[in-house]
Scaffold this active site. Structure first.
Site, short mmCIF file in Angstrom:
data_model
loop_
_atom_site.label_atom_id
_atom_site.label_comp_id
_atom_site.label_asym_id
_atom_site.label_seq_id
_atom_site.Cartn_x
_atom_site.Cartn_y
_atom_site.Cartn_z
N GLU A 92 0.82 -1.20 0.00
CA GLU A 92 0.00 0.00 0.00
C GLU A 92 0.86 1.26 0.00
O GLU A 92 1.93 1.31 0.61
CB GLU A 92 -0.88 0.05 1.26
CG GLU A 92 -2.00 -0.95 1.27
CD GLU A 92 -2.87 -0.81 2.53
OE1 GLU A 92 -3.81 -1.61 2.67
OE2 GLU A 92 -2.60 0.09 3.36
N CYS A 105 2.67 8.44 2.06
CA CYS A 105 3.10 7.44 3.04
C CYS A 105 3.54 6.19 2.28
O CYS A 105 2.75 5.62 1.52
CB CYS A 105 1.95 7.12 3.99
SG CYS A 105 2.37 5.89 5.25
N CYS A 112 4.82 -7.42 8.09
CA CYS A 112 5.52 -6.83 9.22
C CYS A 112 5.66 -7.86 10.33
O CYS A 112 4.71 -8.58 10.64
CB CYS A 112 4.78 -5.60 9.73
SG CYS A 112 5.61 -4.72 11.07
N CYS A 116 2.32 -5.56 16.40
CA CYS A 116 1.48 -4.73 17.26
C CYS A 116 0.05 -5.27 17.21
O CYS A 116 -0.49 -5.51 16.13
CB CYS A 116 1.52 -3.28 16.83
SG CYS A 116 3.19 -2.57 16.88
N CYS A 119 -2.77 -3.56 14.91
CA CYS A 119 -2.40 -3.06 13.58
C CYS A 119 -2.74 -4.04 12.47
O CYS A 119 -2.43 -5.23 12.54
CB CYS A 119 -0.90 -2.76 13.57
SG CYS A 119 -0.31 -2.07 12.01
N GLY A 164 5.30 -2.35 7.43
CA GLY A 164 6.66 -2.75 7.76
C GLY A 164 7.33 -1.81 8.75
O GLY A 164 6.83 -0.74 9.08
N SER A 219 6.84 5.10 17.64
CA SER A 219 5.54 4.58 18.05
C SER A 219 5.63 4.10 19.50
O SER A 219 6.21 3.04 19.77
CB SER A 219 5.11 3.43 17.14
OG SER A 219 4.92 3.89 15.82
N CYS A 341 -3.69 1.46 8.14
CA CYS A 341 -2.53 0.97 7.41
C CYS A 341 -2.60 -0.55 7.26
O CYS A 341 -2.72 -1.27 8.24
CB CYS A 341 -1.25 1.39 8.15
SG CYS A 341 0.25 0.89 7.30
#
Length: 353
Positions: A92, A105, A112, A116, A119, A164, A219, A341
């Site tokens: 993306e 972005c 990833c 998290c 996410c 990622g 983050s 995301c």
């Protein structure tokens, strides 16, 4: 076998690659100008470049290695692109419109591994890193989209916050930044580029020692180890004290302002006591830290998390302000499309499964 992207070169690397093949520095500069200023999409359009140079480049590299799979356009002007890579993987890229300009972005990995728990990007484990060419080409695809609209718009800002962990792909991420900030190319100033990390302490230190000179966002998402470990498994390996040590090193080395990203999850980390704890954690770093509060975009697969109420967001913000902590609430973009995301990508992969 597909060819790697010619956008993978920094200008210096392109010069170094062409010279042993008998092509002088100015030839690389010609190619660079065609790629980033004239923005051609084929080597054949580089009309003043020596044919043998073009043949060499075309033999080894491609200009267009990303294929647009899906494009979602929001009422607010946000555009989310789903690109298919040459190996079939999907990534993306998002174009966002701000008062200060147009930002993109970019994604740095296919999937990833940070994991998290809130996410969408981490729903699928990392399968590989993107090359610097694949990262740069995301910017070029968006710029070509803007060029086609004929309004004279250009990408002015970049956030490395897509799918990622950028610092887990440090070399390619660094080459990408050196390419897009090159003053003879896209000329996007380093102060207009922000790299976001989940908190890889060693890489934060390496980043501080580099000459990339871009902005850094970390983050954080929780003010204590117990809560952060619950929502971000990376905290087991790199607890908050170790992360803050690395942040202190960065602040001392660069004297650059840093952003702490804090996603607000209803009844999880959004209470006034959490804001007070966060203010205490920021401590005497107040002059060089801004807390960016992020309203949560719910994801079907993470139904345990919900968006904080407007009242809770306001109370959190007000508490930080009363503690003299610089903070802001992130403006939302693309609320009427797959805004989170990794959300569009995960939906498409489920469709194709």
């Amino acid at each position: 076998m597909s060819k790697p992207s010619v956008y993978g070169f920094t200008q210096e690397q392109l010069i170094e690659w062409l010279q042993p093949h008998g092509h002088k520095k100015f030839r690389a500069q010609q190619v660079w100008d065609w790629l980033y200023r004239k923005r051609v999409t084929t080597f054949a359009e580089m009309t003043d470049v020596n044919p043998s140079c073009l043949a060499l480049l075309e033999e080894h590299y491609g200009i267009s290695t990303l294929e647009e799979h899906t494009k979602q356009v929001s009422a607010d002007g946000t555009v989310k692109f789903l690109f298919r890579l040459s190996d079939g993987n999907l990534i993306e890229t998002v174009l966002m419109r701000h008062k200060f300009g147009l930002s993109v972005c970019v994604t740095t990995q296919v999937g990833c591994n940070i994991g998290c728990s809130f996410c969408a990007s981490g729903l699928l484990a990392k399968s590989r890193d993107l090359t610097s060419g694949e990262i740069t080409e995301q910017i070029m695809k968006v710029q070509l989209y803007l060029d086609a609209a004929g309004q004279g718009d250009r990408v002015s800002h970049i956030v490395v916050m897509g799918i990622g962990e950028p610092f887990d792909n440090y070399k390619h991420m660094s080459d990408f930044i050196n390419t897009v900030k090159d003053h003879k190319g896209l000329a996007i100033g380093p102060r207009h580029i922000t790299v976001s990390t989940s908190g890889l302490a060693g890489k934060i230190r390496e980043f501080a020692d580099s000459d990339l000179n871009t902005n850094l966002a970390v983050s954080l998402h929780a003010p204590n180890d117990e809560l952060r470990t619950r929502i971000m498994k990376i905290n087991k390996a790199i607890p908050i004290a170790k992360l803050m040590d690395a942040i202190d090193y960065y602040l001392e080395k660069t004297n650059r302002r840093i952003t702490l990203e804090y996603i607000l999850l209803k009844d999880v980390n959004d209470q006034v006591e959490h804001a007070l704890e966060l203010a205490e954690l920021v401590g005497d770093r107040r002059d060089l830290v801004n807390v960016n509060l992020i309203p949560y975009n719910p994801v079907d697969e993470h139904s345990q998390y919900q968006r904080s109420t407007a009242e809770a967001i306001d109370a959190f913000y007000d508490t930080l302000k009363k503690q003299n902590v610089s903070c802001s609430v992130r403006l939302e973009h693309g609320a009427d499309i797959d805004a989170a995301c990794g959300q569009l990508r995960s939906k498409q992969i489920r469709k194709e499964a």
